[in-house]
Write an enzyme that holds these catalytic residues in place. Structure first.
Site, mmCIF file in Angstrom:
data_model
loop_
_atom_site.group_PDB
_atom_site.id
_atom_site.type_symbol
_atom_site.label_atom_id
_atom_site.label_comp_id
_atom_site.label_asym_id
_atom_site.label_seq_id
_atom_site.Cartn_x
_atom_site.Cartn_y
_atom_site.Cartn_z
ATOM 1 N N ASP A 193 6.822 16.964 8.959
ATOM 2 C CA ASP A 193 6.477 16.842 7.545
ATOM 3 C C ASP A 193 4.969 16.794 7.349
ATOM 4 O OD1 ASP A 193 7.059 16.629 4.848
ATOM 5 O OD2 ASP A 193 7.316 14.457 4.902
ATOM 6 N N ILE A 251 0.821 -1.214 0.000
ATOM 7 C CA ILE A 251 0.000 0.000 0.000
ATOM 8 C C ILE A 251 0.855 1.263 0.000
ATOM 9 C CG2 ILE A 251 -2.074 -1.040 0.969
ATOM 10 C CD1 ILE A 251 -1.261 -0.005 3.715
ATOM 11 N N PHE A 309 12.796 4.315 3.173
ATOM 12 C CA PHE A 309 13.374 3.364 4.115
ATOM 13 C C PHE A 309 12.671 2.015 4.157
ATOM 14 C CE2 PHE A 309 14.271 7.632 5.807
ATOM 15 C CZ PHE A 309 15.640 7.600 5.649
ATOM 16 N N LYS A 358 5.304 2.756 -0.529
ATOM 17 C CA LYS A 358 6.756 2.558 -0.565
ATOM 18 C C LYS A 358 7.394 3.878 -0.200
ATOM 19 C CE LYS A 358 6.729 -1.031 -4.040
ATOM 20 N NZ LYS A 358 7.142 -1.466 -5.358
ATOM 21 N N GLY A 359 8.490 3.785 0.542
ATOM 22 C CA GLY A 359 9.196 4.990 0.928
ATOM 23 C C GLY A 359 10.687 4.790 0.818
#
Length: 163
Positions: free
Chosen positions: A136, A25, A30, A27-28
């Site tokens: 953020d 669901i 890290f 992706k980043g």
């Protein structure tokens, strides 16, 4: 049974611990976030998998998430720590991000915007009362579920540093 997502065969139904992994669901930088189902209760959860070999160390994120308990903040459930991967199990916000929602509908009416804004301010206030800041805040990091807005807990939520 393998514990890193990369080692799970796409042919096999992926399971680890008491969780059935469903699909990616998010992706980043890290890691990857998978939707999973807690087998015992059937509840859907988000599982963030972070590679231990990378530069990011999620210990502060986990400790911060453990300290937060607010209806508009994603709930932390558990950490599963293996040799190669750290899995952070947390509440799943089923409607996706505020950014995706706005992309889909275009503009919100004033009443709906006020409702989300009020919940976001309440969540931020709760964090600030515990000397925690979010570095953020943006529509991509505000998650929606069926009833309420949920503020995403991720590396950009940090504790204030006492001077």
């Amino acid at each position: 049974m393998p514990h890193d997502f990369g080692a799970i065969s796409p042919i096999m139904e992926p399971h680890f611990d008491h969780y059935q992994l469903l699909h990616t669901i998010g992706k980043g930088t890290f890691g990857v976030v998978k939707l999973a189902r807690y087998i015992i209760s059937g509840v859907e959860v988000a599982v963030k998998a972070i590679d231990r070999q990378g530069a990011y160390r999620p210990e502060q994120e986990v400790e911060t998430m453990k300290s937060l308990n607010h209806p508009n903040i994603i709930k932390f459930y558990q950490v599963i720590d293996t040799k190669s991967t750290i899995f952070i199990i947390m509440e799943h916000a089923s409607r996706g991000s505020l950014y995706e929602y706005l992309q889909h509908i275009g503009r919100m009416n004033e009443h709906e915007a006020w409702h989300i804004y009020r919940q976001l301010i309440s969540a931020i206030h709760s964090c600030h009362q515990k000397d925690i800041i979010h570095r953020d805040l943006k529509a991509e990091n505000v998650l929606l579920d069926v009833e309420t807005m949920k503020s995403l807990n991720h590396p950009n939520i940090i504790k204030f540093y006492q001077v």
